[in-house]
Design a protein around this motif. Structure first.
Motif, short mmCIF file in Angstrom:
data_model
loop_
_atom_site.label_atom_id
_atom_site.label_comp_id
_atom_site.label_asym_id
_atom_site.label_seq_id
_atom_site.Cartn_x
_atom_site.Cartn_y
_atom_site.Cartn_z
N PRO A 281 35.00 11.82 -24.05
CA PRO A 281 34.57 13.18 -24.40
C PRO A 281 34.49 13.37 -25.92
CG PRO A 281 36.15 13.28 -22.61
CD PRO A 281 36.08 11.83 -23.03
N LYS B 361 34.30 14.61 -17.48
CA LYS B 361 33.94 14.16 -18.82
C LYS B 361 33.17 15.25 -19.58
CE LYS B 361 32.05 9.97 -19.05
NZ LYS B 361 32.85 9.02 -19.83
N SER B 364 35.26 18.28 -20.46
CA SER B 364 36.16 17.98 -21.59
C SER B 364 35.38 18.02 -22.89
CB SER B 364 36.78 16.59 -21.42
OG SER B 364 37.30 16.43 -20.13
N SER B 367 34.48 21.46 -23.78
CA SER B 367 35.55 22.28 -24.35
C SER B 367 35.62 22.10 -25.86
CB SER B 367 36.90 21.91 -23.73
OG SER B 367 36.82 22.01 -22.33
#
Lengths: 452, 452
Positions: A281, B361, B364, B367
């Motif tokens: 990520p 994924k 994340s 975010s």
């Protein structure tokens, strides 16, 4: 037992995995059931790590080398990590040197040095040579083993010489001819070697009209040269000396990589340069956030435009209903053009000197599209019941924005190429952003003309 | 004369074109200066028609056949149209049958029939066979000439048999082995033919563990099988009988075509299926307008959303300033994801069963991106001077929209694959459109919570 499904290794490993003997007994049936070596490599690579380790332990040495040769470099690195040190050394020694180099490139410096030292000395030298070249050059990707014969031999001697080298060459199709200094002077196909009279001399029979690429050449350029000329392999030279070949199976990998990079750029992010499922990520964030911020800053201009027309918006709030529709349509029109045009430029179908033709073509197509979309806009304005003035404004704006983004979409990729940049960076988000701000100006200027 | 630049045919044709003798005298220097046959073919094809006709008139017969073999089918059709009937017949007869078939496929029915009738009878049959297969199948694209030997021969006899067929086969790398019924039973490399003892039997030496594809197989699937397995050619069978081969130079053309189609779909239009510069404005209109209208209708929903929140917009006009910025950022985030994901799915890197990993994924990464963009949004709201409540609304909305479009962007391509559709249709404009309407709902619901 005959009803067991041997085509999926995961099932097999689940059934017989823990008993190493029974697993190794059943592996040949799996090899038969899955004749495609790439599918085999993928099935092994995607097993859960403990199961994969069990399967690797019972694989024969030849199967291990085949596995590395057919797995992606990332999968190959995973597999290596599962092996104990002696098996790892053996697998790397048996794999093709270009495969070994590609896998080693992925390892951290320390691990790479350690793995390199495990190779036999001559192979160490070959692999180090590949690793020393820049990553996207032909020299980094080539097969360093190549069947080369001297120009002074007879066909019969050449056959013997080819036979002696055959064990350690990957080439099936061509035998290259070199002079006493190792300089590339000609080529013969293995077919010619079979068909030519045995007492003819190589330099009488060889084809001297051959293409070669320099080791520093960009790999995509070499790939296009190879396939365009219907060759199975292209010799790689360094200062005239034959040092390897690049084969047509490399070409597909190269094209796949280049296209992946272009597709990612077109979507508005920097290329990941790693298989998607392996990207963390944080890596995704890093590759994406720069463009997002740049576009955010550029798009922020739309706020300034809207505040500039605050009085008009306040008076006729219905104008704001159409903002997303109008700028969205502009972005869509522009994106359609750039995606097609950027691809045509990557293929070499469109070049700088075609700029005039491209603009005329896109403005003509844009006119048809503008008329069609204007009709759609009238219908939409009517169904929203916003009054004649707003409806007229929206209709004219749709037509104007379509033409404007047709112009921007056709000019921008060519201008970028002109200044030496890759037109693939003209992404869908970039076009949308450019059209959003300018489209709003068009919208409110038309509105002011008609309504205020 | 030595200072003349022979690398550009247009210059040459401009200088010596009108005098046919002098032009033909200088052509060999051009052939030397441009050793890449594809570049030669491109240079010829892109001459102005009268100049091209003059050059074609002085080209040797072998050069003509080479030209057709290396030109794109569209360029080949142009060149043919320039030739007089006997030369055209000769050129088509000398070109490879798969090249001839590809060119003929582009002609109107009448012209195609006429051109086919000009071919020698056996070639007519071969070309008709290729033309009878569906356009994207292996059978339409294969080389119908293939070196085949019987399994019962000795290596010495096999060499003789291969020699006899060599004149009319394109294969350099492999000799296929068939049984008495013509069924494919094995393969030998030309190298094996050189290296094996002369008195061994073919069926003792041949490799029976070989891959083949059915003539009806999709060409992209066959291309990936060929390159993944590091082969130079793949035999094509029809009901078990060997009927041709597909070679690695076809692979690159196939991959290029598939990439182009995906790139066009990703840009929100239907594939052109013709080189860009040859596409008429009306064709461009036709390939683009359907998606534009579908997206327009979908996007029209944004007007309904905005009218629904008319009261809020009327009260706080500053809310409208951020509409393009917010939905634009949502579209950009989603586009970044779909472009990467669709490509990873095309490569087979991501499959349906990876859906969970993909969503985790992307949420994340989303975010991290949401936090970064929220900071950017605070700064932007502050510079526009809109007050704390609007600033807070905008900041929360950016974060929420980024997460929402991360979810949509990661789920949608996988869902499409799930229901059997090509995920490449999830274009940048489609994602932008979906996020626009839903993003506005998010925006005004957050605004209502905070402000009203």
């Amino acid at each position: 037992m005959s009803t067991f499904d041997y085509s999926d290794l995961a099932t097999l490993a689940g059934e017989f995995g823990p008993e190493a003997d029974r697993l190794s007994e059943h592996l040949p049936s799996w090899l038969d059931a899955v004749p495609d070596a790439v599918r085999r490599a993928r099935q092994i690579a995607s097993l859960d790590p403990p199961e994969r380790a069990r399967v690797l332990r019972v694989l024969e040495r030849a199967d291990l080398a085949e596995l590395l040769d057919h797995a992606s470099p990332h999968d190959g690195a995973d597999v290596l990590a599962d092996l104990d040190a002696p098996t790892r050394a053996l697998a790397l020694t048996n794999a093709a040197p270009d495969v070994t180099a590609e896998i080693l490139r992925l390892l951290p410096d320390d691990d790479r040095d350690r793995a390199q030292r495990m190779l036999p000395e001559d192979q160490q030298r070959v692999v180090a040579g590949l690793l020393s070249r820049p990553e996207n050059s032909v020299g980094a990707r080539m097969t360093p083993h190549v069947t080369a014969i001297s120009e002074g031999l007879t066909i019969k001697e050449a056959n013997r010489a080819a036979r002696a080298q055959a064990a350690d060459t990957e080439t099936l199709a061509y035998v290259y001819v070199v002079d006493v200094d190792g300089a590339l002077v000609g080529v013969m196909s293995f077919r010619d070697l079979v068909l030519a009279p045995g007492d003819a001399l190589v330099h009488e029979v060889m084809d001297t009209d051959l293409l070669s690429v320099d080791a520093d050449c960009d790999q995509e350029q070499a790939a296009r040269m190879l396939i365009g000329n219907h060759l199975f392999a292209l010799p790689v030279v360094d200062g005239g000396r034959l040092i390897g070949i690049i084969t047509s199976d490399d070409v597909a990998d190269i094209l796949d990589e280049e296209f992946t990079e272009d597709a990612e750029r077109q979507g508005g992010s920097n290329p990941l340069e790693t298989p998607y499922l392996r990207a963390s990520p944080l890596l995704l964030w890093r590759k994406r956030i720069i463009w997002l911020l740049v576009l955010f800053i550029a798009e922020a201009y739309t706020g300034t435009v809207l505040r500039h027309f605050e009085a008009e918006l306040d008076e006729v709030v219905a104008l704001s209903f159409f903002i997303p529709l109008l700028i969205g349509t502009g972005g869509n029109t522009g994106t359609q053009i750039t995606s097609t045009l950027v691809r045509a430029m990557a293929l070499g179908d469109v070049r700088l000197r075609d700029m005039g033709r491209v603009i005329v073509k896109e403005l003509s197509a844009g006119s048809f599209i503008a008329i069609t979309m204007a009709v759609a806009a009238i219908i939409r304005a009517w169904t929203l019941g916003v009054g004649v003035e707003v409806a007229l404004t929206v209709t004219l704006t749709v037509a104007a924005i379509v033409l404007w983004s047709s112009f921007i979409g056709s000019v921008l990729p060519l201008l970028l190429r002109r200044v030496g940049l890759d037109p693939a960076v003209v992404s869908a988000p970039m076009i949308a952003t450019i059209v959003d701000g300018t489209g709003l100006v068009i919208y409110f200027e038309i509105a002011k003309l008609i309504m205020f």
